[in-house]
Scaffold this motif. Structure first.
Motif, mmCIF file in Angstrom:
data_model
loop_
_atom_site.group_PDB
_atom_site.id
_atom_site.type_symbol
_atom_site.label_atom_id
_atom_site.label_comp_id
_atom_site.label_asym_id
_atom_site.label_seq_id
_atom_site.Cartn_x
_atom_site.Cartn_y
_atom_site.Cartn_z
ATOM 1 N N THR A 10 4.949 14.560 9.178
ATOM 2 C CA THR A 10 6.285 14.219 9.671
ATOM 3 C C THR A 10 7.139 13.630 8.561
ATOM 4 O O THR A 10 8.290 14.021 8.373
ATOM 5 C CB THR A 10 6.186 13.221 10.833
ATOM 6 N N LEU A 11 6.578 12.689 7.827
ATOM 7 C CA LEU A 11 7.297 12.060 6.716
ATOM 8 C C LEU A 11 7.328 12.955 5.493
ATOM 9 O O LEU A 11 8.349 13.072 4.819
ATOM 10 C CB LEU A 11 6.634 10.716 6.374
ATOM 11 N N THR A 72 5.966 4.440 10.156
ATOM 12 C CA THR A 72 6.880 5.127 9.243
ATOM 13 C C THR A 72 8.098 5.609 10.022
ATOM 14 O O THR A 72 8.474 6.782 9.977
ATOM 15 C CB THR A 72 6.177 6.306 8.536
ATOM 16 N N ALA A 73 8.723 4.678 10.705
ATOM 17 C CA ALA A 73 9.896 4.943 11.543
ATOM 18 C C ALA A 73 10.467 3.592 11.954
ATOM 19 O O ALA A 73 9.903 2.532 11.631
ATOM 20 C CB ALA A 73 9.513 5.771 12.766
ATOM 21 N N THR A 74 11.565 3.639 12.695
ATOM 22 C CA THR A 74 12.142 2.396 13.227
ATOM 23 C C THR A 74 11.518 2.045 14.572
ATOM 24 O O THR A 74 11.137 0.907 14.819
ATOM 25 C CB THR A 74 13.666 2.540 13.372
ATOM 26 N N ARG A 293 13.571 7.387 0.957
ATOM 27 C CA ARG A 293 13.725 5.948 1.197
ATOM 28 C C ARG A 293 12.641 5.443 2.135
ATOM 29 O O ARG A 293 12.067 4.367 1.920
ATOM 30 C CB ARG A 293 15.115 5.659 1.785
ATOM 31 N N LEU A 294 12.366 6.219 3.175
ATOM 32 C CA LEU A 294 11.345 5.820 4.142
ATOM 33 C C LEU A 294 9.979 5.696 3.470
ATOM 34 O O LEU A 294 9.228 4.744 3.748
ATOM 35 C CB LEU A 294 11.303 6.846 5.278
ATOM 36 N N MET A 295 9.643 6.629 2.607
ATOM 37 C CA MET A 295 8.370 6.574 1.880
ATOM 38 C C MET A 295 8.269 5.292 1.053
ATOM 39 O O MET A 295 7.260 4.570 1.108
ATOM 40 C CB MET A 295 8.242 7.789 0.967
ATOM 41 N N GLN A 296 9.320 4.984 0.299
ATOM 42 C CA GLN A 296 9.285 3.802 -0.559
ATOM 43 C C GLN A 296 9.249 2.519 0.257
ATOM 44 O O GLN A 296 8.491 1.591 -0.059
ATOM 45 C CB GLN A 296 10.498 3.797 -1.499
ATOM 46 N N LEU A 297 10.035 2.443 1.317
ATOM 47 C CA LEU A 297 10.058 1.239 2.146
ATOM 48 C C LEU A 297 8.746 1.050 2.888
ATOM 49 O O LEU A 297 8.298 -0.080 3.100
ATOM 50 C CB LEU A 297 11.228 1.316 3.127
#
Length: 315
Positions: A10-11, A72-74, A293-297
């Motif tokens: 997904t990511l 890996t989401a909000t 950004r999601l990967m890094q955060l």
């Protein structure tokens, strides 16, 4: 640290690099995990990274080594938070990584409805322009956004981004939020006034008991016949049967949706056969840049946990 990624596809469907995460421990990556596979795959995990795979109380009870869940989401409704807390498992999420991307998709849906670019392009490639008697033709009514009223339900990071774009298009922007505060260039109104006066209603509020099916038969009936509805928030914000009926009956002119109440949808979802309805498969968040950004955060969240000072904790 043993780190297991349960639904990494997904990511990262293959265009990103897992290095930021893999540097933090011994990492095992699975593209997808069926419910019955999770316990075996995560049996030795001290940390799990997960997007939508469900971690129930029963599953968590079989993972005694687990100390951390990085979503890996909000949204994190796929995690049994009470069970995680009882087991002392820290759960983190990632916020605001895709606000610009979701706002962009909101307008992509809107432009799909008012300009019908794909419809006209397909017409040209089907030979209709080459055989036309006129230099120009249209397959559907075209609408100018300048001067129209955009009504936003919710005015957080995404709603604010949408407002900026709407203002740049020359639209008037009105908004409803539970706790209103003055915002330059935006008129705060009641929910009833928003549905009544908007040419475009766009949903950007969280899903709560209060907002569930905020779009329903009554609110749709109060909208202008030429109005459009957009949803890049959560599917259950809309009563889908009521919306399908409103589209079929011409109560409103069209809808652009990136989310549905059940995803993937069942074949009998009434919106799949409703007229003037554009649906995309929950991709508003998924631009390359947003996923980067999601990967890094996600990696940052895990690293701060390892360092003893976790951030973005939701448990």
């Amino acid at each position: 640290m043993n780190i297991v990624i349960l639904d990494g596809y997904t990511l990262n469907p293959g265009d990103l690099d897992w290095t930021a995460v893999s540097e933090l421990g011994n990492v095992k990556i699975y593209d997808r995990s069926k419910p019955e596979e999770i316990v075996e795959r995560a049996s030795n995990a001290e940390a799990i990274l997960v997007n939508k795979a469900v971690l129930s109380a029963a599953t968590l009870s079989q993972l005694p080594k687990l100390k951390y869940i990085g979503v890996t989401a909000t949204g994190y409704n796929n995690i049994d938070m009470e069970a995680a807390k009882k087991q002392g498992i820290v759960v983190t999420n990632v916020k605001a990584y895709s606000s610009a991307s979701v706002a962009q998709q909101t307008f992509a849906l809107l432009l799909a409805l008012v300009n019908r670019v794909e419809t006209h392009s397909q017409s040209v490639f089907a030979g209709e322009w080459a055989s036309s008697q006129d230099f120009s033709y249209s397959k559907s009514p075209l609408t100018e956004l300048a001067g129209k009223t955009m009504g936003l339900i919710g005015l957080g990071d995404i709603g604010s981004n949408v407002a900026e774009i709407a203002l740049a298009f020359g639209m008037k922007v009105i908004a409803y939020r539970k706790h209103p505060k003055p915002v330059q260039g935006i008129e705060m109104v009641s929910l009833e006034a928003l549905f009544k006066n908007s040419d475009v209603v766009s949903l950007h509020c969280p899903l709560t008991e209060e907002t569930k099916e905020i779009v329903n038969k009554n609110s749709l009936a109060s909208m202008k016949p030429g109005a459009l509805l957009l949803n890049t928030g959560r599917g259950p914000l809309i009563n889908e049967h009521d919306l399908a009926e409103a589209l079929t009956n011409g109560t409103i002119a069209g809808a652009g949706l990136d989310v549905l109440s059940v995803e993937p949808p069942k074949n009998d979802n009434p919106l799949l056969s409703a007229p003037n309805c554009v649906i995309t498969p929950h991709v508003a968040w998924a631009t390359f840049e947003a996923r980067q950004r999601l990967m890094q955060l996600t990696a940052d969240n895990l690293q701060t946990f390892q360092n003893g000072s976790p951030v973005n904790v939701v448990s």
